[in-house]
Each structure stands twice: as structure tokens, then as C-alpha cells.
Design a protein around this motif. Structure first.
Motif, PDB file in Angstrom:
ATOM      1  N   ASP A 157      18.572  49.308  16.298  1.00 63.57           N
ATOM      2  CA  ASP A 157      17.693  50.286  16.506  1.00 63.57           C
ATOM      3  C   ASP A 157      17.017  50.931  17.881  1.00 63.57           C
ATOM      4  O   ASP A 157      16.351  51.813  17.207  1.00 63.57           O
ATOM      5  N   MET A 158      17.249  50.204  18.187  1.00 63.18           N
ATOM      6  CA  MET A 158      16.259  50.435  19.622  1.00 63.18           C
ATOM      7  C   MET A 158      17.350  52.151  20.209  1.00 63.18           C
ATOM      8  O   MET A 158      18.546  52.160  20.719  1.00 63.18           O
ATOM      9  N   PRO A 159      16.526  53.027  20.118  1.00 66.52           N
ATOM     10  CA  PRO A 159      16.755  54.368  20.896  1.00 66.52           C
ATOM     11  C   PRO A 159      17.281  54.062  22.380  1.00 66.52           C
ATOM     12  O   PRO A 159      17.230  53.174  22.598  1.00 66.52           O
ATOM     13  N   LYS A 160      17.535  54.973  22.506  1.00 69.43           N
ATOM     14  CA  LYS A 160      18.672  55.813  24.227  1.00 69.43           C
ATOM     15  C   LYS A 160      17.251  55.723  24.879  1.00 69.43           C
ATOM     16  O   LYS A 160      16.155  56.903  25.189  1.00 69.43           O
ATOM     17  N   VAL A 161      17.094  55.373  26.011  1.00 67.39           N
ATOM     18  CA  VAL A 161      15.632  55.559  27.121  1.00 67.39           C
ATOM     19  C   VAL A 161      16.096  56.690  27.944  1.00 67.39           C
ATOM     20  O   VAL A 161      16.985  56.599  29.074  1.00 67.39           O
ATOM     21  N   VAL A 162      15.790  57.997  28.023  1.00 69.82           N
ATOM     22  CA  VAL A 162      16.277  58.871  27.854  1.00 69.82           C
ATOM     23  C   VAL A 162      15.311  59.675  29.892  1.00 69.82           C
ATOM     24  O   VAL A 162      15.773  60.439  30.585  1.00 69.82           O
ATOM     25  N   ARG A 163      13.940  58.586  29.954  1.00 70.36           N
ATOM     26  CA  ARG A 163      13.100  58.802  30.857  1.00 70.36           C
ATOM     27  C   ARG A 163      12.742  57.815  30.876  1.00 70.36           C
ATOM     28  O   ARG A 163      11.397  57.623  31.242  1.00 70.36           O
ATOM     29  N   PRO A 164      13.411  56.815  31.832  1.00 71.73           N
ATOM     30  CA  PRO A 164      12.875  56.091  32.372  1.00 71.73           C
ATOM     31  C   PRO A 164      11.401  56.133  33.004  1.00 71.73           C
ATOM     32  O   PRO A 164      11.533  56.783  34.247  1.00 71.73           O
ATOM     33  N   ASP A 165      10.794  55.063  33.181  1.00 76.46           N
ATOM     34  CA  ASP A 165       9.038  54.816  34.413  1.00 76.46           C
ATOM     35  C   ASP A 165       9.196  56.568  33.811  1.00 76.46           C
ATOM     36  O   ASP A 165       8.324  57.267  35.553  1.00 76.46           O
ATOM     37  N   ASP A 166       8.313  57.623  33.234  1.00 77.94           N
ATOM     38  CA  ASP A 166       8.611  58.435  33.039  1.00 77.94           C
ATOM     39  C   ASP A 166       6.970  58.573  33.647  1.00 77.94           C
ATOM     40  O   ASP A 166       6.191  59.786  34.552  1.00 77.94           O
ATOM     41  N   VAL A 167       6.125  58.028  33.063  1.00 80.30           N
ATOM     42  CA  VAL A 167       4.109  57.633  33.585  1.00 80.30           C
ATOM     43  C   VAL A 167       4.051  56.308  33.782  1.00 80.30           C
ATOM     44  O   VAL A 167       4.515  55.230  33.173  1.00 80.30           O
ATOM     45  N   VAL A 168       3.751  55.698  35.290  1.00 74.39           N
ATOM     46  CA  VAL A 168       3.266  55.050  35.903  1.00 74.39           C
ATOM     47  C   VAL A 168       1.848  54.694  36.055  1.00 74.39           C
ATOM     48  O   VAL A 168       1.856  55.017  36.779  1.00 74.39           O
ATOM     49  N   ARG A 169       0.924  54.103  35.397  1.00 71.86           N
ATOM     50  CA  ARG A 169      -0.137  53.833  35.897  1.00 71.86           C
ATOM     51  C   ARG A 169      -0.439  51.947  35.920  1.00 71.86           C
ATOM     52  O   ARG A 169       0.420  51.125  35.475  1.00 71.86           O
TER      53      ARG A 169
END
Length: 456
Positions: A157-169
Motif C-alpha cells: 500500500d505504500m505509494p510512490k515518493v515523488v518528492r524525497p527530502d522535500d522539507v528538511v529540518r
């Protein structure tokens, strides 16, 4: 002398700075303070840093997800999670929540009564650990648990990650995914509500027949499930300030297949979560026993529409209006309509007919509704209220509509009845017969008519 004092001052300053440095080396300050697991975070905890991943989520381009988080009242829970450890948020893109999501399912999530399902759905997208983009393969489905009851995400059920590391804090990371993750429990809740299984009646054993002459049970007879009660709601109400259902007017026999107590508890909980209706909930639960009695009525198959005044309207009630015995009950009775009405049905009725009169449980008074400025206005004279928060709670048996005023019935002045003056009866003179006329004529001719009284 001045040089000695200056040298002594430099020596003291150097000694104090060295001692401070040693103490800081022996007691390093942790980056994140970990509170005890047995003590929940309080409102007096340290506020979230402006560089936190939560602040970044609310300011990011994932506006739909941020709106869902605010409506689910999850900010305090996520602040506590960030204070304990790093988190990873898998954020669906806006298109997945706007166009790709089933509109009926989205409406189900945004209903105030389903806030727990919305919270479970959002917590299923958050992991209490930091997962970088290179760690997503293999680690996610087997070793990481979500914040939703420590459940795992099924790898299929895990969807595709289209924007990895989009926001890093420093305290977390956000990855963009192409669609929404839906836990099995939330899907089951939606299916139950969609199929109306939680409010539908089971097949009845028998249903009573009421003799209209004596208003008593005659004999049991089968009635289709979901049919209206045998007695009208006014006959199910006992005289007095409280409600009491009739012996067995419901559609499903003596067992009461409608769970009215749970439905009334659910709508009162919805009022508290919705905000602005705490006074009405307090009257229903603490000041009176109306919540219990409403649950009994719903259990017997009756439906109710509650015109709920908000807190601002309830605050305008005076002491004289509430001091009389039974005054709170009478006020609430006038806001209970023994019909199931929604905002759409009431608005369509007033648009079509102009003015609509609804029966209330405060017999014999009725509440008048009419269209005003694109909304529905209730009441007449000075005591009027507008439909302010439509469809706060609708489950097929109970409908709650928020209004901005407290309604009072208009007392109709009784006109004095004037008694008509008695009319004197005119007695018609008694006529004499033909034989008497001839006899009197003969007696008059011979001068003897004075001897007969009838000829006078």
C-alpha cells in the motif's frame, strides 16, 4: 594602587569564566529534552521552534494536508512528538486530496463527528523517527511504526515518493507522496457509516398495535424494520418537565434496536468538539435530564431536529428567564422539532412556501421559519434567530442545526368573550278556530258574548 586593583579584577574575571567553561563541559545541554513517558506534555512546555518541521509543514505547499491537521486538532499531539524525537511526515500532494480523493470519503473525514477517523488517518502518515531518502527502501515497511497505534504501513500500500527530502529540518523531514494512505480501521468506519449499519434497525420480532380508543396495546403484529413508531411523539411524552417514552412504540419490539443513548452522546460530543455550544451541552447533560430522555425517544424510533443556540445567545438569557421551575426544559423543548430536517430541506421549504410552521415539543407552540438573506430565519417578533452553523450533526435520526439566538414562543393574547344580551321572545296571539268564530258571532248577535271568556 590602581594597577593592583585592575590586576585583581582581571584575575577574578578569568577565574569565573574558566569555572563556567568547566561546568558546561561536565554537564552538556541535550539538544532535545526527553520528558518522562509517564507524564504527558502540558500546555506550559517549551514552545515549538520556528525552525521546526511542524512550522515548515504549515507554511509549505502541502496546503490541503496542513488544513486537515488543523481541523483534526493534532497540533498539540505533534508538538509533543517533536519534543520527544525526530519525525518523518509523508505528505500527499494537493491534487491527491482535492481531485483524486472520493468526495463522499472527504465529506466523511471533515464531519465533526468523525474527528477520530481523521486523526487516525493523519497519524498514519507520520513516523516517530527520522527517515532520509536513502533509507526508504526496505526499512520503512519492516522496522518503522506510525504514530497511529504503532501500526506498520503495508509495503503493497505504500505509494510512490515523488518528492524525497522535500522539507528538511533539524527535528524532522517531509517526503512528498503521490496519494493518500488509508488505514483499514478508517476504511471500515467509512463503510459502516456509508451503509448506515450503525443506525439501521435489525429485523423486528414483533411490534405492538395500539387501540386508538383506549391508547393501549391491543396485540403484537409484525412491522417492517425502520417503520415509524406507532404512537406520535406527543403521546410518548409524559406530562411534566421530563420526557418518558411510551411502553413500546418503537419499530423493533421491546428490545429497542436503535441505540439512541450512543447517538445522543455522539452529537453532544460533536457539539463540544465543534466549539461554541458548551452552554447547551451543559444544560442537556448537567442541568437537566434531557439528554437521557432524548436517547430513550431515539431508541424507540423517533427522530429529532435540534435548533442549537450558540454560547453568545445563551449568555443573553436573564436570571428571570431561568429561575422559574422547569424553565430550562421548556426553553429546550421549544428548540426540539419532532422531524428530521437538514439545512437543505428547511431552506428549500422556506424558498418554496415563504413561511413554514414546524411543530415543537413545547405543545402547542410552533416555530415559524422563513427565508432571509440566503439563510433560514426562525421565530417572530423580537425573538428571532438565523441558521448560523448548518448541519453540525446529521446521522439519519438526530439533526443539529446551530442558530445565533434563543427562541421564545409568541404568546397569543386571549380575546374576551362578550355575552350577547338575552333576546325577549315575542309570543304570538293565539288564534281561534272556525267553530269558535261562528259561536262567538252568534252569541254577539244575541248579546250573550260576554258570558264566554274565549269571545272577549
Amino acid at each position: 594602587m590602581d594597577s593592583q586593583i585592575y590586576g585583581l579584577f582581571l584575575f577574578v574575571l578569568f577565574t569565573s569564566s574558566a569555572a563556567a567553561a568547566l561546568s558546561s563541559n561536565h554537564h552538556p545541554t541535550p539538544k532535545h529534552k526527553t520528558p518522562s513517558s509517564s507524564q504527558p506534555p502540558t500546555n506550559n512546555s517549551t514552545p515549538v521552534n520556528s525552525n521546526s518541521v511542524l512550522v515548515a509543514l504549515l507554511d509549505s505547499h502541502y496546503t490541503e494536508l496542513a488544513e486537515f491537521v488543523e481541523k483534526a486538532l493534532l497540533l498539540q499531539t505533534l508538538e509533543a512528538a517533536v519534543a520527544r524525537h525526530n519525525i518523518t511526515i509523508f505528505a500527499p500532494k494537493n491534487e491527491a486530496l482535492e481531485r483524486d480523493l472520493d468526495p463522499e470519503f472527504k465529506r466523511f473525514l471533515l464531519e465533526p463527528g468523525n474527528i477520530k477517523s481523521l486523526q487516525s488517518l493523519l497519524l498514519f502518515h507520520i513516523f516517530p523517527t527520522r527517515l532520509a531518502s536513502h533509507q526508504l527502501n526496505g526499512v520503512l515497511p519492516h522496522e518503522c511504526k506510525t504514530l497511529f497505534n504503532d501500526e506498520h504501513v503495508d509495503p503493497l500500500d505504500m505509494p510512490k515518493v515523488v518528492r524525497p527530502d522535500d522539507v528538511v529540518r533539524p527535528d524532522g523531514v517531509i517526503h512528498g507522496i503521490e496519494r493518500l494512505l488509508i488505514p483499514r480501521s478508517v476504511q471500515e468506519d467509512f463503510n459502516r457509516r456509508r451503509n448506515l449499519r450503525s443506525i439501521s434497525a435489525v429485523f423486528p420480532e414483533s411490534s405492538p398495535i395500539v387501540d386508538p380508543r383506549t391508547n393501549r396495546l391491543k396485540k403484537a403484529a409484525p412491522v417492517p424494520a425502520g417503520s415509524p413508531p406507532v404512537l406520535p411523539i406527543y403521546d410518548a411524552m409524559a406530562p411534566g418537565p421530563s420526557l418518558a417514552p411510551a411502553p413500546a412504540p418503537g419499530p423493533g419490539g421491546p428490545h429497542g434496536h436503535f441505540d439512541g443513548e450512543s447517538q445522543v452522546k455522539d452529537f453532544i460530543q460533536t457539539l463540544l468538539h465543534y466549539g461554541g455550544y458548551n452552554e447547551l451541552a451543559d444544560i442537556l447533560v448537567n442541568l437537566t435530564s434531557l439528554a437521557t430522555e432524548m436517547g430513550k425517544l431515539v431508541s424507540e424510533g423517533y427522530v429529532l431536529t435540534v435548533l442549537a443556540p450558540n454560547d453568545e445567545a445563551m449568555a443573553k438569557l436573564t436570571t428571570d428567564q431561568l429561575s422559574e421551575p422547569g424553565a430550562p426544559e421548556q426553553i429546550i423543548y421549544y428548540h426540539l422539532i419532532p422531524e428530521y430536517q437538514t439545512e437543505e430541506s428547511m431552506y428549500n421549504a422556506v424558498r418554496r412556501f415563504g413561511k413554514v410552521s414546524y411543530d415543537t415539543l413545547r405543545v402547542p407552540f410552533k416555530v415559524v421559519a422563513e427565508e432571509a438573506d440566503g439563510s433560514v430565519k426562525f421565530g417572530e417578533g423580537d425573538a428571532v434567530a438565523y441558521l448560523f452553523d448548518p448541519d453540525i450533526y446529521t446521522d439519519g435520526r438526530i439533526s443539529v442545526q446551530g442558530i445565533d439566538g434563543v427562541l421564545f414562543p409568541v404568546e397569543v393574547p386571549s380575546t374576551p368573550v362578550t355575552k350577547a344580551a338575552p333576546v325577549a321572545k315575542a309570543v304570538a296571539p293565539q288564534r281561534r278556530g272556525k267553530l269558535m268564530e261562528v259561536t262567538c258571532g252568534v252569541l254577539w248577535a244575541i248579546g250573550q258574548d260576554s258570558h264566554l271568556t274565549a269571545c272577549q
